[in-house]
Structures are given as structure tokens and as C-alpha cells.
Design a protein around this motif. Structure first.
Motif, PDB file in Angstrom:
ATOM      1  N   ARG A 113     -27.507 -10.037 -23.055  1.00  0.00           N
ATOM      2  CA  ARG A 113     -26.407  -9.146 -22.669  1.00  0.00           C
ATOM      3  C   ARG A 113     -26.805  -8.223 -21.534  1.00  0.00           C
ATOM      4  O   ARG A 113     -27.902  -7.698 -21.507  1.00  0.00           O
ATOM      5  N   GLU A 149     -27.855 -14.588 -27.409  1.00  0.00           N
ATOM      6  CA  GLU A 149     -27.209 -13.993 -26.241  1.00  0.00           C
ATOM      7  C   GLU A 149     -28.185 -13.204 -25.397  1.00  0.00           C
ATOM      8  O   GLU A 149     -29.195 -12.709 -25.878  1.00  0.00           O
ATOM      9  N   THR A 154     -31.561  -8.615 -25.543  1.00  0.00           N
ATOM     10  CA  THR A 154     -31.620  -9.915 -26.197  1.00  0.00           C
ATOM     11  C   THR A 154     -30.954  -9.844 -27.555  1.00  0.00           C
ATOM     12  O   THR A 154     -31.165  -8.892 -28.292  1.00  0.00           O
ATOM     13  N   GLU A 155     -30.121 -10.816 -27.846  1.00  0.00           N
ATOM     14  CA  GLU A 155     -29.598 -10.928 -29.209  1.00  0.00           C
ATOM     15  C   GLU A 155     -30.068 -12.282 -29.721  1.00  0.00           C
ATOM     16  O   GLU A 155     -29.545 -13.318 -29.333  1.00  0.00           O
ATOM     17  N   TYR A 196     -34.735  -8.793 -35.337  1.00  0.00           N
ATOM     18  CA  TYR A 196     -33.651  -9.596 -34.799  1.00  0.00           C
ATOM     19  C   TYR A 196     -33.163  -9.133 -33.436  1.00  0.00           C
ATOM     20  O   TYR A 196     -32.493  -9.853 -32.731  1.00  0.00           O
ATOM     21  N   GLU A 197     -33.513  -7.905 -33.064  1.00  0.00           N
ATOM     22  CA  GLU A 197     -32.958  -7.371 -31.821  1.00  0.00           C
ATOM     23  C   GLU A 197     -33.901  -7.505 -30.624  1.00  0.00           C
ATOM     24  O   GLU A 197     -33.464  -7.747 -29.520  1.00  0.00           O
ATOM     25  N   ASP A 231     -25.962  -1.387 -32.222  1.00  0.00           N
ATOM     26  CA  ASP A 231     -26.205  -2.460 -33.168  1.00  0.00           C
ATOM     27  C   ASP A 231     -26.049  -1.888 -34.573  1.00  0.00           C
ATOM     28  O   ASP A 231     -26.466  -0.769 -34.827  1.00  0.00           O
ATOM     29  N   SER A 290     -34.328 -17.332 -29.225  1.00  0.00           N
ATOM     30  CA  SER A 290     -33.867 -16.288 -28.306  1.00  0.00           C
ATOM     31  C   SER A 290     -33.919 -16.786 -26.868  1.00  0.00           C
ATOM     32  O   SER A 290     -34.782 -17.569 -26.500  1.00  0.00           O
TER      33      SER A 290
END
Lengths: 656, 167
Positions: A573, A571, A583-584, A231-232, A166, A598
Motif C-alpha cells: 500500500r 498488498e 506491506t500487508e 502480520y503487518e 490497522d 508478502s
């Protein structure tokens, strides 16, 4: 071949670092000019060798040389190039090499930008830094060599931890390490000053810009990490009091104390011993942070006990660094003068109070971080110390500190008057109280936590503005008021900008803590959910293929008051190399609020097309948290560029 | 790979399902339950994760526990009863707010102790420092240095009986 060259360069670097360190320090002590003169080429050679070695490792990564064990563990041929370059610091060995690289660059910078320093002082500073580098080189070569071969090589690497793939995590470690390692310069200056026995205002003036630079990097590094987590990780939090986070926060707290204490030492010649101890502690906490994160002791005390070589080495290194500097301190410190006299209520005493509070806060974080480890190691139980604990003990310590930010700049050096400050600040106090009572109702219910936070934020901003106006009037002379405001020195602007950054940060923390809304919902395609007037309509999921992952991409339509705003694409992934889904989150960011969605899990795994668990959040002012950090860093940067540091540099005679 | 099959399956059915629109159902039947669930699970550790709350985690264990706690809330159990149940099952480790007991006394008392020690230490230092400087002011520079050394030996920050002033 290239990895061997990198390995060899590290061995040479160890020899250069150790010999330069020892000879420069010994030469400075015995006043031997040829040995002192070794410091400058030594610093350059060290930086070149380590940089070369670092590039060799990067080369192995970009060429997918999976016969190098570290590369095979951290990379994969499908990994995009940028992550292969950043993958160098994705694991333990490479992180340490990055640490070392930064250290040698800081050393080189000291060599380049210290023309005003007396020759012996510079030799001492570089000597200390070289010895620290030698310690790290020894550590890398003995326990964490990234160049070891895997024979026979493997056709494919294991891949970089998906969590690190990331952009945020590409920038976060270098910034953080620049901060950590930067404090080694403050440490080296302190130790060098102790060795020379001259802890004077000149020493404080030399260390100030360096310490500030380290602090700026650390501030940005921590903010970056926090933003990444937000955010991640997909749960919308920005700080979890995780031991890894605490490891970076402790040197920040101590470093913040240090930059304030250095101000007193420079301006008034006071607190010298205290400043030296803070410089030593800040760097020691940076090392401790490295130890905590890198030794594996956090994952499990028992895993650490079964393979302790790395941990023991860092611990021993820590003991040597702290022990040697404290011994030097005990030997030298009593020769240091007391500095100017000041009253019980003065700028000096307030800054000292700031220091005490910051140190108490550091101690508290240290206690909460180490306590569960100690309890576990003693086998008397197994406990978790998390956010509820830290919030409960940390907020009471920070509250008086936030109040003092407003008072400090108005207090005169030597002797300040409480009635005078009360008279100057009574309106700011009244306005802050009124806003703290009124503003929360704009968001919802009033709670003491929110009231307190808003009060602190408004109070800091008002007092900063008031101080700016007052200072501008006082120095106005015959010119215009605006011109006088603009003419204020940079350290003055820097201070207030950083303080306002604290206010912005506090406002963000308070409002998002008090009024964020979260909904955990089941959504089938076509369903919608609203938080705080924002409506999310779930249109369904689709499959997306990344370079080295496969993802479910949710399609969510965000609208407000029935007006379409934008599409959000969270997303889930699955990286080829890891079973753990990533998780995105999709975020619509804004100055006043973020909305955040999310993807959780499909409700029925056999029919993922039907329903998904999803989380939607409304987060008012959350971006102020990182905005505040950026303002703090900017303030630090401006203060660091203050003219007087440069004048001294061009005019060596001014430094006695 | 199972996931791949699911993805294709999903794509096939995607269009058919996106037609019917309605308000999303929260995972819990009513918002009060949901609120309590968040408050409880926000202070509990997900035991299989690196360092995450049960509220934040998407791990299977956390999902199951959330479902169980939801059930307990709906069956009328109090927050304390639910937490006690989890502590009995998983031990204190599950609590992010460590309980106050013998082994955590210093953890909870420490910060206050640091705070009090810091403030008293600060006061003590300021008063002593001013006394030293006041004593120094009346003397010449050379005397001042001597006096400082004397005073430093006489009154160290932590009283040390082994230290006597240099004669």
C-alpha cells in the motif's frame, strides 16, 4: 470551544488530583476523618474530569478539527472513523492522555471494589494514585498538551501514521497501557502499606488480584503487539527485541516475579521487603518504558538532547517515584517481620529462585536496551544490540526457570524433599526427554535448541497434569475423581493454565525457530514456488483503491498436493500521506502451521507488471506463540477470580 | 504521480503476461548461496530503517546490499570477509551481534555477572534468614521482635560499617 473545555478539565483535574492526594495521605497519617473521606469523591471527580477531557479530544478527532495541532498532525478527513477515534492515541500527547485516563479508571475501580479495605488504607492507596495522576497531568499540561491550537487552522490534516492504521494497533496500545498503568495500583498498595507500617498477609491479599489484573492486560497487550508485527511488517518475525518491545517486556518480567512473590507474602508472610521492592520496580519499569518510548531517546540520543524537556520531565518524575518510595522503604522496612521459617529447599526458596531468575532476566534486557544509548551518549562508539545478543544471553537464564515451573508446584511449603519430588517426577522427566529426542525428527533435523525447547514444553505440561491428578486424588474423599478435579480451587486451575500457556508458547517459539522455511523469489505472473509442500502460484498484481491509499494487490493461489486451498491477496500500500510503502502480508493461518506470503518490490520499476520480488514462508506452530500468551492471560484471569478474594470482600472482619 | 501511471500500465499488460507458467526463480542462483545470504543479512542492521535487519528490509539500500553480498558469496568470499567488509564501510553499528571489545565487555559479561550475583545473594539471604529465625525461636514474642531489630542492624544485606546495633 470543545478543545478548550477539555484543556480546562485537565487543569481542574490537576487541582483535584494534587489536593486529594496530599489531603488523603496527610489525613490518613494524622487520622483526620474528614480528610480521609475526601479520597472517595476525589477519585470519582478525577475520573470524570479526565474522561470528559479525553472525550473532548476524541470529539475534535471525529469532527476533523484541524485547528487543533495534535489533530492536524495525527488525522485526516479521509481517515475512516474508527481510525480517527483510535488516532487519539496515535501520537505522543494523546498516548499520555490515554495513560492518564486508564490511571484514573484504575483509581476509580480501587474506590469501587475495596469495601473490605480499612478506611485509612483505602485513602492511602487512592492518595498515592492521585499523586501519580497529578504528576502525569503536570507532564501533559507543561510539555505535551494535546489541546493546543494551530492558528490559523489548516484545511487538511497530515494523517495517522499508516503503520497504525490497522485493527491490531487499535487494540494494542489500550491493552498495553491497562497493564502498565495497572501496576501503579500494586505500587500504590505497597507504598500505602509502607506508610501504615503494616506489611501483612492482608496487604498481600488485597494487592494480588489487582496485580494479576495488570499482568493479564500486559500479557495480552504484548501478545497483540507481537501478532501485529508478525502480520503487518511483512518479514514474518514475531519479536525483534526492539527497544520499544523491550520497554513493555521489562515490566512484564518484573510483574511476573511480583505475582509469584506476592503468593509467598500472602500464604507464608515471607519476602515482604522483597515484594515491596518488586512492586516499586515493576511500576518504575513501566514509567521507564514510557520514558524510553515517549522521549525520543530511542530514535536518536542527539535528537533527545536538542529537545529534552519531555525526557527530562519523565526522568525527574521517575527519580521522584523511585526516590520517594525507596526513602520510605528505608525508613519503614526494618520494622517489618521476617515471616515463617523455611528450609533451603522448599516452595518458598523455589519461588525466590524464580524471582531471582526473573529479575536477572529483567536486568539483562535493561542492560541490552540501555547499553547502546549509553555508549552513544558517552560518544565512545555506536553499536547495535539486537536479536543475536538477546537470544544468546536470554535463553540460558530462562532455561532453569522453565525447568523449575515443573518442580515448584510439587514442593511443599516450609520444607520439601528432593528424593520425594524426584520419585514423583521421574516418569515425567523420562517421557519429556524421550519426546525431546524423538519429536524433532518429525520436522527435520535434531538440534540442541529444538531438543531443549521441546523438553521444556513437554515437561511443563506433564508435571502440570500430574499435579492436577495428584491434587484431585488427595482431596477426593468419597466423591468421584472427576468431581474432585472440577472442584479444585480457581487459583490452582489458573496457575496450571498459565504454566501450560508458557509450555505452548515455548513449543511455538522452538518449532517455528527451528523449522520455519523462507524463500525469497522473483515471480512473474504464472510462476509458482513451493515451501514445505505448499505451492504458491502467482497470478499477477492488480490495482486496489482504499479510502486513503492506493495498493498493488498480488493474487496468489495456494495449493497443497495439487489441490487448491485458497486465494491469498498480499498488498503493497501507498498511503496518500506517506512515501513509505506499507506491506500487508496474506496469511493462511492454521493450528499446525501458517503459510505466509508478502509482496516485496517490482523487479523492474518501469515494468511492475512483469516480475515481483516476493517472500513466502512456512511457519510451523507459529500461532502457538500467541495461543500460549492467551492461555497465560486466561490463567491469570481465573486465578484473579478465586473465591477467597471475594469472600474477604464480603466479610470485612476476616481481614485484620 | 509516477506510481499511478505504473499501475495503469500494469493493468493493461496483466492479462497478456499471466499465460506463461513456470517455476519461480529464487533471487539467488542456488539455494546454498541463498541460505548463507539469509544467515548473514539476518544479523545485520539496515542503516536507513527504524530497526530492521537487511534480510527483512525492503529499503533500496537493503536491496542493494543484499545484491552485493550475494555477489561476494558467489565470488567465493567467506562470511567473515563479507562482514569485515561491511564493518569497515559502516562501522560496528551495522552488527546486531555487537563485537566483544573494551566498550562492550560489560554488555556481554553483565548477564553472567547478574546471574552469579543473584544466585549467591539468594543463598546468602536464605542461610542468614534461617539463622535469624533460629535465634528468634528460642525467645518470647517480645524478645523476638527485639532480636529481629538487633539482627537487622547487626547484619544488613550489604555490610555497612557505619551502622551499629542499637544499644
Amino acid at each position: 470551544m470543545t478543545p478548550e473545555l477539555g484543556h480546562f478539565a485537565l487543569i481542574l483535574a490537576l487541582l483535584v488530583a494534587a489536593s486529594t492526594g496530599v489531603l488523603a495521605l496527610w489525613g490518613a497519617q494524622k487520622n483526620r476523618a474528614p480528610w480521609i473521606a475526601l479520597a472517595k469523591p476525589g477519585a470519582l471527580a478525577l475520573a470524570l474530569l479526565v474522561t470528559f477531557s479525553y472525550l473532548c479530544l476524541t470529539w475534535a478527532f471525529t469532527q476533523n478539527d484541524f485547528s487543533v495541532r495534535y489533530v492536524a498532525e495525527q488525522s485526516n478527513s479521509l481517515l475512516p472513523l474508527v481510525y480517527r477515534v483510535a488516532g487519539v492515541w496515535g501520537g505522543h500527547e494523546g498516548s499520555l492522555l490515554l495513560w492518564l485516563l486508564m490511571l484514573t479508571w484504575w483509581t476509580l475501580l480501587v474506590r469501587l471494589f475495596s469495601r473490605a479495605l480499612p478506611e485509612t488504607m483505602r485513602a492511602r492507596v487512592i492518595g498515592v494514585l492521585c499523586l501519580v495522576a497529578a504528576g502525569f497531568l503536570l507532564f501533559i499540561l507543561c510539555t505535551s498538551n494535546p489541546f493546543l491550537r494551530l492558528l490559523p487552522g489548516v484545511p487538511e490534516g497530515r494523517d495517522l501514521n499508516p503503520m497504525l492504521q490497522d485493527p491490531g494497533l487499535v487494540i494494542h496500545p489500550p491493552l498495553l497501557y491497562m497493564g502498565y498503568v495497572g501496576f501503579s495500583v500494586a505500587y500504590a498498595f505497597a507504598v500505602a502499606a509502607l506508610m501504615s507500617g503494616k506489611l501483612d498477609a492482608a496487604w498481600a491479599r488485597w494487592s494480588r488480584p489487582w496485580t494479576m489484573a495488570a499482568w493479564v492486560f500486559l500479557t495480552l497487550g504484548i501478545a497483540m503487539g507481537s501478532w501485529w508485527a508478525y502480520y503487518e511488517l511483512g518479514w514474518g518475525g514475531w519479536w525483534f527485541w526492539d527497544p520499544v518491545e523491550n520497554a513493555s517486556f521489562m515490566p512484564w518480567l518484573a510483574g511476573t516475579a511480583l505475582i509469584h512473590s506476592l503468593a509467598v507474602t500472602e500464604k507464608r508472610g515471607g519476602f515482604k521487603n522483597w515484594t515491596v521492592l518488586l512492586a516499586v520496580s515493576t511500576f518504575s519499569l513501566s514509567l521507564l518504558g514510557t520514558f524510553l518510548v515517549r522521549s525520543g531517546v530511542l530514535t536518536s540520543v542527539h535528537a533527545f538532547a536538542s529537545d529534552p524537556s519531555r525526557g527530562i520531565f519523565i526522568l525527574a518524575f521517575l527519580v521522584v517515584v523511585i526516590g520517594a518510595s525507596l526513602a520510605l522503604f528505608v525508613w519503614r522496612a526494618p520494622k517489618v517481620g521476617l515471616g515463617g521459617r523455611f528450609g533451603l529447599f522448599s516452595r518458598e526458596s523455589l519461588l525466590l529462585t524464580n524471582n531471582v531468575l526473573l529479575v536477572v532476566a529483567t536486568g539483562t534486557v535493561l542492560l541490552g536496551t540501555l547499553y547502546p544509548l549509553i555508549i552513544d551518549a558517552l560518544a565512545v562508539g555506536k553499536i547495535s544490540v539486537g536479536p543475536p545478543y538477546f537470544n544468546a544471553v536470554f535463553v540460558p537464564i530462562m532455561t532453569p526457570l522453565l525447568f523449575l515451573i515443573g518442580v515448584g508446584p510439587f514442593a511443599r511449603w516450609k520444607q520439601a524433599s528432593i528424593p520425594e519430588i524426584a520419585r514423583l517426577l521421574k516418569w515425567a522427566l523420562a517421557v519429556a526427554i524421550i519426546v525431546a529426542i524423538a519429536l524433532p525428527f518429525a520436522y527435520g533435523d535434531w538440534t540442541p535448541f529444538v531438543g531443549l525447547g521441546i523438553f521444556a514444553a513437554v515437561w511443563i505440561v506433564l508435571t502440570a497434569l500430574l499435579h492436577l491428578i495428584r491434587q484431585a486424588r488427595a482431596t477426593q474423599g468419597s466423591g468421584s475423581f472427576i468431581a474432585s478435579i472440577l472442584k479444585q480451587p480457581r487459583h490452582f486451575w489458573g496457575m496450571h493454565l498459565a504454566h501450560i500457556g508458557v509450555a505452548v508458547f515455548v513449543a511455538g517459539v522452538t518449532i517455528v525457530g527451528g523449522y520455519e522455511e523462507e524463500k525469497d523469489v522473483k515471480m512473474a505472473p504464472g510462476d509458482s514456488v513451493s515451501v514445505a509442500g505448499n505451492t504458491f502460484r502467482f497470478l499477477g498484481v492488480r490495482q486496489v483503491k482504499g479510502p486513503n491509499y492506493l495498493a498493488w494487490q498480488g493474487d496468489v493461489e495456494l495449493s497443497k498436493n495439487d489441490r487448491f486451498q485458497r486465494r491469498l491477496l498480499p498488498e503493497k500500500r501507498i498511503y496518500h500521506s506517506s512515501a513509505m510503502p506499507m506491506t500487508e502480508a496474506a496469511i493462511d493461518a492454521g493450528i499446525l502451521r501458517d503459510v505466509y506470503v508478502s509482496l516485496g518490490e517490482p523487479i523492474d520499476r518501469a515494468h511492475p507488471e512483469t516480475e515481483w520480488a516476493m517472500r513466502v514462508y512456512y511457519k510451523p506452530l507459529v500461532d502457538w506463540i500467541w495461543g500460549g500468551c492467551i492461555l497465560m492471560a486466561l490463567g491469570g484471569l481465573i486465578a484473579m477470580l478465586d473465591r477467597r478474594y471475594r469472600i474477604r470482600r464480603n466479610n470485612p472482619k476476616a481481614v485484620s | 504521480m509516477n506510481l499511478l501511471r505504473l499501475l495503469t500500465l500494469c493493468l493493461a499488460l496483466f492479462a497478456a503476461n499471466s499465460a506463461n507458467a513456470e517455476e519461480a526463480r529464487p533471487l539467488a542462483a542456488d539455494p546454498v548461496t541463498e541460505q548463507r545470504l539469509l544467515a548473514i543479512t539476518g544479523e545485520l542492521r539496515c542503516l536507513v530503517c527504524q530497526n530492521e535487519t537487511i534480510a527483512a528490509s525492503n529499503a533500496d539500500l537493503a536491496n542493494d546490499l543484499r545484491e552485493q553480498i550475494r555477489g561476494m558469496i558467489q565470488s567465493g568470499k567467506s562470511d567473515d570477509e563479507i562482514i569485515d567488509f561491511l564493518v569497515t564501510r559502516y562501522g560496528d553499528y551495522v552488527l546486531y551481534r555487537p563485537p566483544v571489545k573494551n566498550i562492550t565487555l560489560f554488555l556481554w559479561g553483565g548477564p553472567l555477572l547478574f546471574f552469579i550475583a543473584g544466585i549467591f545473594g539468594l543463598r546468602h539471604y536464605l542461610v542468614r534468614r534461617n539463622r535469624q529465625i533460629a535465634a528468634g525461636d528460642a525467645l518470647s514474642d517480645a524478645d523476638k521482635r527485639l532480636a529481629e531489630a538487633l539482627l537487622a542492624g547487626e547484619a544488613p544485606v550489604t555490610p555497612d560499617p557505619s551502622k551499629t546495633p542499637p544499644s
